[in-house]
Design a protein around this motif. Structure first.
Motif, PDB file in Angstrom:
ATOM      1  N   ASP A  49     -21.291  -9.227 -12.524  1.00 53.08           N
ATOM      2  CA  ASP A  49     -21.413 -10.691 -12.544  1.00 53.08           C
ATOM      3  C   ASP A  49     -20.867 -11.331 -11.269  1.00 53.08           C
ATOM      4  N   GLY A  50     -20.340 -10.515 -10.347  1.00 53.23           N
ATOM      5  CA  GLY A  50     -19.816 -11.047  -9.097  1.00 53.23           C
ATOM      6  C   GLY A  50     -18.358 -11.428  -9.135  1.00 53.23           C
ATOM      7  N   ASP A  51     -17.663 -11.138 -10.239  1.00 50.69           N
ATOM      8  CA  ASP A  51     -16.229 -11.424 -10.312  1.00 50.69           C
ATOM      9  C   ASP A  51     -15.461 -10.321  -9.590  1.00 50.69           C
ATOM     10  N   ILE A  52     -14.476 -10.697  -8.801  1.00 48.85           N
ATOM     11  CA  ILE A  52     -13.600  -9.707  -8.178  1.00 48.85           C
ATOM     12  C   ILE A  52     -12.415  -9.502  -9.095  1.00 48.85           C
ATOM     13  N   ILE A  53     -12.258  -8.251  -9.546  1.00 48.82           N
ATOM     14  CA  ILE A  53     -11.237  -7.935 -10.546  1.00 48.82           C
ATOM     15  C   ILE A  53     -10.150  -7.019  -9.990  1.00 48.82           C
ATOM     16  N   GLY A  54     -10.242  -6.687  -8.714  1.00 47.08           N
ATOM     17  CA  GLY A  54      -9.216  -5.851  -8.105  1.00 47.08           C
ATOM     18  C   GLY A  54      -9.397  -5.794  -6.605  1.00 47.08           C
ATOM     19  N   TYR A  55      -8.309  -5.419  -5.932  1.00 52.96           N
ATOM     20  CA  TYR A  55      -8.384  -5.237  -4.481  1.00 52.96           C
ATOM     21  C   TYR A  55      -7.371  -4.198  -4.056  1.00 52.96           C
ATOM     22  N   LEU A  56      -7.596  -3.664  -2.874  1.00 54.20           N
ATOM     23  CA  LEU A  56      -6.683  -2.704  -2.254  1.00 54.20           C
ATOM     24  C   LEU A  56      -6.579  -3.050  -0.779  1.00 54.20           C
ATOM     25  N   LEU A  57      -5.342  -3.044  -0.282  1.00 54.88           N
ATOM     26  CA  LEU A  57      -5.061  -3.248   1.142  1.00 54.88           C
ATOM     27  C   LEU A  57      -4.357  -2.011   1.648  1.00 54.88           C
ATOM     28  N   GLY A  58      -4.917  -1.384   2.668  1.00 53.82           N
ATOM     29  CA  GLY A  58      -4.315  -0.196   3.259  1.00 53.82           C
ATOM     30  C   GLY A  58      -4.299  -0.281   4.773  1.00 53.82           C
ATOM     31  N   ASN A  59      -3.423   0.489   5.381  1.00 47.30           N
ATOM     32  CA  ASN A  59      -3.302   0.539   6.837  1.00 47.30           C
ATOM     33  C   ASN A  59      -3.079   1.974   7.275  1.00 47.30           C
ATOM     34  N   SER A  60      -3.387   2.222   8.534  1.00 47.12           N
ATOM     35  CA  SER A  60      -3.059   3.521   9.119  1.00 47.12           C
ATOM     36  C   SER A  60      -2.345   3.286  10.436  1.00 47.12           C
TER      37      SER A  60
END
Length: 147
Positions: free
Chosen positions: A59-70
């Motif tokens: 449905d286009g809802d954002i239900i999670g996210y992840l932020l990572g770096n190297s």
């Protein structure tokens, strides 16, 4: 429990509005400010050594996210990768969304030839242990500015 129809994809600049509520819910040590989030988001989604993923429903809802770096290290003979933030909306936890976000992060870390993928967690240690991560260090911080 929600069905597994979520799409894990790289975040786009225009996702900021739908990620912001999750960022507010994620934070416990600091109070996120929208005026700081907006430019940080715009920078992170295009930064070379940064991974920003979102989990989006059909449905286009954002239900999670992840932020990572190297970043490069001396001791590991090259780069290492870190997950800085992983957040899944409360109603979608225990549905596999977090696991799939972490699998994508692991694939990314392998693709950049990182020696390992690591993270610090105060509230979800059991989740990371279930994914095969090991408790390997104590995390220390010195807060340098007001929260």
């Amino acid at each position: 429990m929600p069905a597994h129809h979520e799409l894990i994809r790289p975040a786009q600049p225009e996702d900021a509005e739908r990620v912001w509520p999750l960022v507010r819910e994620f934070a416990t040590s600091f109070t996120p400010e929208r005026t700081a989030f907006d430019p940080a988001w715009q920078q992170a989604v295009v930064a070379a050594h940064t991974l920003v993923l979102v989990a989006e429903t059909g449905d286009g809802d954002i239900i999670g996210y992840l932020l990572g770096n190297s970043h490069q290290t001396f001791f590991a003979n090259g780069s290492v990768a870190w997950v800085e933030e992983l957040m899944v909306e409360r109603g979608h936890r225990r549905s596999g969304v977090g696991r799939r976000l972490m699998e994508h992060a692991e694939d990314w870390a392998r693709s950049i030839d990182a020696a390992y993928l690591a993270l610090a967690s105060r509230r979800a240690g059991h989740f990371y242990l279930a994914l095969g991560y090991e408790d390997s260090a104590v995390f220390y911080k010195n807060t340098l500015r007001s929260r």
